[in-house]
Motif scaffolding. Structure first.
Motif, PDB file in Angstrom:
ATOM      1  N   PRO A 133       0.825  -1.211   0.000  1.00  0.00           N
ATOM      2  CA  PRO A 133       0.000   0.000   0.000  1.00  0.00           C
ATOM      3  C   PRO A 133       0.860   1.262   0.000  1.00  0.00           C
ATOM      4  CG  PRO A 133       0.065  -0.991   2.174  1.00  0.00           C
ATOM      5  CD  PRO A 133       0.801  -1.916   1.286  1.00  0.00           C
ATOM      6  N   ALA A 134       0.410   2.237  -0.749  1.00  0.00           N
ATOM      7  CA  ALA A 134       1.086   3.534  -0.852  1.00  0.00           C
ATOM      8  C   ALA A 134       2.579   3.370  -1.154  1.00  0.00           C
ATOM      9  CB  ALA A 134       0.878   4.347   0.414  1.00  0.00           C
ATOM     10  N   ASN A 135       2.898   2.554  -2.147  1.00  0.00           N
ATOM     11  CA  ASN A 135       4.282   2.361  -2.626  1.00  0.00           C
ATOM     12  C   ASN A 135       5.221   1.697  -1.627  1.00  0.00           C
ATOM     13  OD1 ASN A 135       3.776   3.397  -5.101  1.00  0.00           O
ATOM     14  ND2 ASN A 135       4.620   5.412  -4.698  1.00  0.00           N
ATOM     15  N   SER A 136       4.697   1.144  -0.542  1.00  0.00           N
ATOM     16  CA  SER A 136       5.600   0.595   0.471  1.00  0.00           C
ATOM     17  C   SER A 136       6.339  -0.653  -0.013  1.00  0.00           C
ATOM     18  CB  SER A 136       4.846   0.286   1.758  1.00  0.00           C
ATOM     19  OG  SER A 136       3.831  -0.631   1.489  1.00  0.00           O
ATOM     20  N   THR A 137       5.846  -1.289  -1.077  1.00  0.00           N
ATOM     21  CA  THR A 137       6.573  -2.448  -1.612  1.00  0.00           C
ATOM     22  C   THR A 137       6.945  -2.251  -3.090  1.00  0.00           C
ATOM     23  OG1 THR A 137       4.482  -3.550  -2.133  1.00  0.00           O
ATOM     24  CG2 THR A 137       5.487  -4.127  -0.033  1.00  0.00           C
ATOM     25  N   LEU A 138       6.915  -1.006  -3.513  1.00  0.00           N
ATOM     26  CA  LEU A 138       7.288  -0.720  -4.908  1.00  0.00           C
ATOM     27  C   LEU A 138       8.791  -0.929  -5.081  1.00  0.00           C
ATOM     28  CD1 LEU A 138       6.210   0.626  -7.658  1.00  0.00           C
ATOM     29  CD2 LEU A 138       7.287   2.698  -6.787  1.00  0.00           C
ATOM     30  N   VAL A 139       9.189  -1.689  -6.081  1.00  0.00           N
ATOM     31  CA  VAL A 139      10.621  -1.924  -6.311  1.00  0.00           C
ATOM     32  C   VAL A 139      11.027  -1.345  -7.677  1.00  0.00           C
ATOM     33  CG1 VAL A 139      10.922  -3.945  -4.843  1.00  0.00           C
ATOM     34  CG2 VAL A 139      10.047  -4.238  -7.152  1.00  0.00           C
ATOM     35  N   MET A 140      12.333  -1.297  -7.896  1.00  0.00           N
ATOM     36  CA  MET A 140      12.826  -0.617  -9.105  1.00  0.00           C
ATOM     37  C   MET A 140      12.335  -1.259 -10.396  1.00  0.00           C
ATOM     38  SD  MET A 140      16.657   0.592  -8.248  1.00  0.00           S
ATOM     39  CE  MET A 140      16.949   1.331  -9.839  1.00  0.00           C
ATOM     40  N   TYR A 141      12.375  -2.564 -10.421  1.00  0.00           N
ATOM     41  CA  TYR A 141      11.944  -3.270 -11.634  1.00  0.00           C
ATOM     42  C   TYR A 141      10.512  -2.891 -11.991  1.00  0.00           C
ATOM     43  CZ  TYR A 141      14.075  -6.911 -14.486  1.00  0.00           C
ATOM     44  OH  TYR A 141      14.728  -7.587 -15.480  1.00  0.00           O
ATOM     45  N   GLN A 142       9.671  -2.859 -10.957  1.00  0.00           N
ATOM     46  CA  GLN A 142       8.255  -2.548 -11.150  1.00  0.00           C
ATOM     47  C   GLN A 142       8.087  -1.096 -11.607  1.00  0.00           C
ATOM     48  OE1 GLN A 142       6.208  -3.268  -7.542  1.00  0.00           O
ATOM     49  NE2 GLN A 142       4.206  -3.472  -8.509  1.00  0.00           N
ATOM     50  N   ASN A 143       8.887  -0.223 -11.001  1.00  0.00           N
ATOM     51  CA  ASN A 143       8.810   1.185 -11.369  1.00  0.00           C
ATOM     52  C   ASN A 143       9.247   1.393 -12.824  1.00  0.00           C
ATOM     53  OD1 ASN A 143       8.128   3.806 -10.376  1.00  0.00           O
ATOM     54  ND2 ASN A 143      10.293   4.337 -10.501  1.00  0.00           N
ATOM     55  N   ILE A 144      10.289   0.653 -13.225  1.00  0.00           N
ATOM     56  CA  ILE A 144      10.753   0.746 -14.617  1.00  0.00           C
ATOM     57  C   ILE A 144       9.658   0.230 -15.552  1.00  0.00           C
ATOM     58  CG2 ILE A 144      12.418  -0.201 -16.283  1.00  0.00           C
ATOM     59  CD1 ILE A 144      14.429  -0.329 -13.880  1.00  0.00           C
ATOM     60  N   TYR A 145       9.068  -0.878 -15.164  1.00  0.00           N
ATOM     61  CA  TYR A 145       7.999  -1.478 -15.983  1.00  0.00           C
ATOM     62  C   TYR A 145       6.829  -0.490 -16.128  1.00  0.00           C
ATOM     63  CZ  TYR A 145       4.347  -4.686 -17.467  1.00  0.00           C
ATOM     64  OH  TYR A 145       3.313  -5.276 -18.157  1.00  0.00           O
ATOM     65  N   ASN A 146       6.410   0.081 -14.996  1.00  0.00           N
ATOM     66  CA  ASN A 146       5.292   1.033 -15.049  1.00  0.00           C
ATOM     67  C   ASN A 146       5.634   2.239 -15.905  1.00  0.00           C
ATOM     68  OD1 ASN A 146       3.712  -0.496 -13.397  1.00  0.00           O
ATOM     69  ND2 ASN A 146       4.250   0.577 -11.520  1.00  0.00           N
ATOM     70  N   THR A 147       6.852   2.760 -15.706  1.00  0.00           N
ATOM     71  CA  THR A 147       7.262   3.950 -16.458  1.00  0.00           C
ATOM     72  C   THR A 147       7.263   3.653 -17.958  1.00  0.00           C
ATOM     73  OG1 THR A 147       8.690   4.502 -14.602  1.00  0.00           O
ATOM     74  CG2 THR A 147       9.043   5.735 -16.611  1.00  0.00           C
ATOM     75  N   ALA A 148       7.751   2.475 -18.324  1.00  0.00           N
ATOM     76  CA  ALA A 148       7.854   2.149 -19.756  1.00  0.00           C
ATOM     77  C   ALA A 148       6.516   1.739 -20.361  1.00  0.00           C
ATOM     78  CB  ALA A 148       8.880   1.038 -19.954  1.00  0.00           C
ATOM     79  N   ALA A 181      16.647   1.903 -15.879  1.00  0.00           N
ATOM     80  CA  ALA A 181      17.153   0.540 -16.100  1.00  0.00           C
ATOM     81  C   ALA A 181      18.671   0.523 -16.001  1.00  0.00           C
ATOM     82  CB  ALA A 181      16.702   0.034 -17.463  1.00  0.00           C
ATOM     83  N   PHE A 182      19.321   1.587 -16.487  1.00  0.00           N
ATOM     84  CA  PHE A 182      20.784   1.630 -16.390  1.00  0.00           C
ATOM     85  C   PHE A 182      21.252   1.764 -14.941  1.00  0.00           C
ATOM     86  CE2 PHE A 182      21.040   1.982 -20.947  1.00  0.00           C
ATOM     87  CZ  PHE A 182      22.182   1.226 -21.178  1.00  0.00           C
ATOM     88  N   VAL A 183      20.494   2.488 -14.145  1.00  0.00           N
ATOM     89  CA  VAL A 183      20.854   2.598 -12.728  1.00  0.00           C
ATOM     90  C   VAL A 183      20.735   1.221 -12.068  1.00  0.00           C
ATOM     91  CG1 VAL A 183      20.176   3.621 -10.511  1.00  0.00           C
ATOM     92  CG2 VAL A 183      20.248   5.027 -12.558  1.00  0.00           C
ATOM     93  N   LEU A 184      19.675   0.501 -12.406  1.00  0.00           N
ATOM     94  CA  LEU A 184      19.502  -0.845 -11.836  1.00  0.00           C
ATOM     95  C   LEU A 184      20.640  -1.767 -12.284  1.00  0.00           C
ATOM     96  CD1 LEU A 184      17.763  -2.832 -10.216  1.00  0.00           C
ATOM     97  CD2 LEU A 184      16.481  -3.307 -12.282  1.00  0.00           C
ATOM     98  N   THR A 185      21.006  -1.663 -13.559  1.00  0.00           N
ATOM     99  CA  THR A 185      22.115  -2.480 -14.070  1.00  0.00           C
ATOM    100  C   THR A 185      23.399  -2.173 -13.309  1.00  0.00           C
ATOM    101  OG1 THR A 185      21.082  -2.290 -16.222  1.00  0.00           O
ATOM    102  CG2 THR A 185      23.308  -3.174 -16.194  1.00  0.00           C
ATOM    103  N   ALA A 186      23.633  -0.877 -13.090  1.00  0.00           N
ATOM    104  CA  ALA A 186      24.843  -0.472 -12.366  1.00  0.00           C
ATOM    105  C   ALA A 186      24.839  -1.065 -10.957  1.00  0.00           C
ATOM    106  CB  ALA A 186      24.913   1.049 -12.300  1.00  0.00           C
TER     107      ALA A 186
END
Lengths: 427, 297
Positions: free
Chosen positions: B247-262, B275-280
């Motif tokens: 709830p309210a982004n408390s379990t939002l992770v980077m992969y999911q955020n990238i997916y939503n953004t794209a 995605a490049f930040v995650l790769t790094a």
């Protein structure tokens, strides 16, 4: 010889790999094939397989194939495909016009009115009032509703009876304001000696359809969901602040369920399981609870508000411009999707309202519970779809899921956040 | 003779190249080209649905990222999940592997049991857990109420704090089997002589663990470590299905955020930069893990 054999083998593998996923064209028999993409619930509840069979029987030269779309997020792939002028589907079912905005913006789907002249032999007067508007996106009829739904409150009458909330006729006492709703939720909530909630008063869809919840609640009060600019939700007023305040109190006191924060179906599943007394979301939810609660224990009541209206939205159909079969697909829609079998059964069995007035009236006779919100259905109106609707919805989810459980965030803060969010997105 | 050998060698080389060519081609089309294209996208403003073409904006996406509260929340959550899950996965799987290593009777049963969750689709696991953990009708709350412990019932998934732990538990439950099998194979490779020598020297319990077992499975540690880091950083299915990032982004992770953004917002440029930040991050943690492994060696 060995080398030649190896070379031929490699060549054969390469060629078969390239052509393995070859495109589907007309079959050898000369039949034309139209492919329909829909989610599994749409295939079942809109009787798409029956519609396909019916159409194939009437048109022996056409095959109708139905492919299942896993969920609406997969639709993003179509943008890539259709942009390149290719498609493996001729008709796609969308869970709301919200998903078509991007296609329309990129000019990837047909305008049924201007491009396909759909209504020349299928007049708009056949449609129920407001239903066709649910597919009117960005100035064009880019979508056609297969069915439509309105928002309302499904209630468990057995729980209402126990809480003394039924009148002498056995109908739910009217809930005219959000304070009434809160008071009813409080009465309907049961707690054990440890203060643990064992029966919850109500649930509101704070998940994937929160924008419709908010829009319909505002519309039910003012008869218009929008502020003076005609596009921003009319939230900057005491009515909305009070309404959000009652929702916040309800959540924090355990009278309203938080289940929809993480699971879109959490609230209605609780209602169906006989754990929650009121369910404010798509009005057809009451039908899903017939098996568990019993038809005699179910009722529908309108959304609180002086105007008494509700918001409608449709399960929409779009035809990609990349499809070469738009004319046959239009025929399929007119004959099969808008045929009596699909339209009447979707309504009478699943609460998915018919968009064709004739069948709407027919199905309504079979399910009189709908009359509980007849007045608000007659005033049903769709919301406007923003270009960045998804961003708006995600933002709303954060504001409500964070604010409703917070002891420090006031309803006024939440309204300000909604206004900021609204200003930041492309409409 | 010399000429014949070199011509055969050249011929072999030529055939070798021909056989490698399809793989190179596939790698180029599906790996090299997309990575290069994503790199260009990361420095561009490009909304796939609304912009006609990409506009080069330099490092603006990377600057915006660190002002974007949603991205920062996703980054923080990802690092938190990685830290907790990594530690729990390593400790728990090693502990189970040691137990299985010691227990010889019916070990096949325990090995199959521990490996079983790996073959269950992750999304199915999440759906099952979401039903079990549901507030109103979940079996866990129902069980607690039935045994008179209703004060311990909780909104497991709709309370941000417990939702995080639910994600961790579900993830660990699904992945611990694989790590255990890797550790177990590492343990089985330790020479029996070493254990016998240790027994003769009186090394028992913790001493045996820290002086014999752990130093001898350091290569397994590196492999399991890198695998676990990758699994933790690319966490997606569980928060997406179990809590939808809420709830309210408390379990939002980077992969999911990238997916939503794209794919929900169609902001391809911004998503590529994330995605490049995650790769790094993945590379950084993997290198760190390898370095620690080498140092210990």
């Amino acid at each position: 010889m060995k080398k030649i054999f190896v070379f031929v083998l490699v060549l054969a593998i390469a060629v078969s790999t390239v052509f393995a996923s070859g495109s589907k064209e007309s079959t050898d028999s000369g039949k034309k094939t139209i492919t329909i993409g829909a989610e599994s619930w749409e295939i079942n509840k809109l009787f798409l397989e029956h519609a396909a069979e019916e159409f194939e029987a009437a048109h022996p030269d056409v095959d109708v194939e139905i492919v299942t779309i896993a969920d609406q997020t997969k639709l993003a792939n179509y943008i890539l495909d259709w942009s390149r002028g290719s498609t493996d589907v001729d008709l796609v079912f969308l869970d709301g016009g919200i998903f078509s905005v991007e296609y329309a913006a990129k000019d990837l789907i047909y305008d049924f009115d201007k491009d396909l002249d759909f209504f020349s032999d299928f007049p708009k007067s056949k449609f129920t009032p407001g239903s066709l508007e649910t597919g009117f996106i960005k100035g064009g009829q880019f979508c056609l509703p297969a069915i439509y739904e309105v928002y309302g409150i499904s209630v468990n009458k057995a729980m209402f009876r126990e809480a003394g909330l039924l009148d002498e006729n056995g109908d739910p006492l009217p809930i005219r304001t959000w304070d009434d709703f809160y008071a009813a939720a409080e009465k309907l909530t049961k707690k054990d000696s440890n203060g643990t909630v064992t029966q919850t008063g109500g649930t509101i869809q704070f998940g994937n359809n929160l924008h419709i919840i908010l829009g319909s609640a505002i519309y039910a009060q003012f008869g218009d969901a929008y502020a003076a600019d005609g596009i921003t939700y009319n939230v900057d007023n005491d009515y909305v602040r009070n309404m959000i305040g009652t929702w916040q109190k309800g959540i924090q006191n355990g009278y309203l369920s938080q289940a929809t924060f993480v699971d879109n179906a959490g609230g209605r599943n609780g209602f169906k399981a006989g754990q929650i007394a009121m369910c404010f979301e798509a009005a057809g939810r009451w039908m899903e609870a017939i098996d568990t609660i019993g038809i005699d224990n179910l009722a529908l009541i309108p959304i609180p508000g002086d105007f008494g209206g509700t918001v409608c939205f449709g399960c929409q159909m779009v035809i990609p411009k990349a499809s070469k079969n738009a004319d046959i697909v239009c025929q399929f829609i007119k004959e099969a999707i808008y045929g009596e079998y699909s339209q009447v059964n979707a309504f009478s069995q699943y609460g998915k309202m018919s968009v064709i007035q004739e069948y709407f009236d027919k199905a309504l006779e079979e399910t009189p519970i709908w009359n509980g919100i007849a007045d608000s259905m007659s005033k049903a109106k769709p919301l406007k779809e923003y270009e960045e609707s998804q961003k708006f919805l995600t933002g709303l989810n954060q504001i409500f899921q964070g604010g409703l459980v917070s002891k420090t965030t006031t309803p006024a803060d939440m309204v300000n956040q909604i206004l900021d969010l609204s200003a930041s997105i492309r409409k | 003779m010399q000429n014949s050998i070199s011509s055969r060698k050249r011929s072999k080389e030529r055939w070798g190249k021909i056989f490698v060519l399809p793989t190179c081609l596939v790698l180029f089309v599906f790996v090299v080209y997309p990575v290069c294209y994503t790199f260009v996208l990361a420095f561009s403003k490009y909304n796939f649905a609304f912009d006609r073409s990409m506009t080069f904006i330099g490092v603006q996406n990377f600057i915006d990222m660190f002002k974007d509260s949603q991205f920062l929340t996703a980054l923080k959550n990802t690092l938190e999940f990685t830290l907790y899950m990594f530690v729990i996965l390593i400790v728990l799987s090693l502990a189970i592997a040691l137990l299985l290593f010691k227990k010889k009777e019916h070990s096949w049963f325990f090995r199959i049991s521990i490996f079983m969750p790996i073959v269950v689709p992750a999304s199915l696991i999440c759906i099952l857990f979401s039903f079990m953990l549901a507030d109103n009708f979940g079996i866990i709350n129902k069980f607690l109420m039935d045994i008179g412990l209703s004060r311990f019932t909780h909104n497991w998934l709709t309370d941000g704090a417990t939702a995080k732990w639910c994600v961790i538990i579900v993830e660990v439950w699904g992945k611990v089997g694989f790590c255990t099998i890797l550790f177990l194979s590492g343990l089985q490779n330790i020479s029996v002589d070493l254990f016998e020598a240790a027994d003769l020297d009186g090394a028992i319990g913790w001493k045996k663990l820290f002086y014999i077992i752990i130093p001898n499975i350091r290569e397994t540690f590196v492999v399991v470590g890198i695998w676990a880091i990758l699994q933790c950083l690319k966490l997606f299915v569980t928060p997406n299905v179990l809590t939808n990032g809420g709830p309210a982004n408390s379990t939002l992770v980077m992969y999911q955020n990238i997916y939503n953004t794209a794919f929900n917002y169609f902001e391809m440029g911004y998503a590529a930069a994330q995605a490049f930040v995650l790769t790094a991050l993945v590379m950084l943690f993997s290198m760190l893990n390898m370095k620690i492994g080498k140092k210990e060696a």
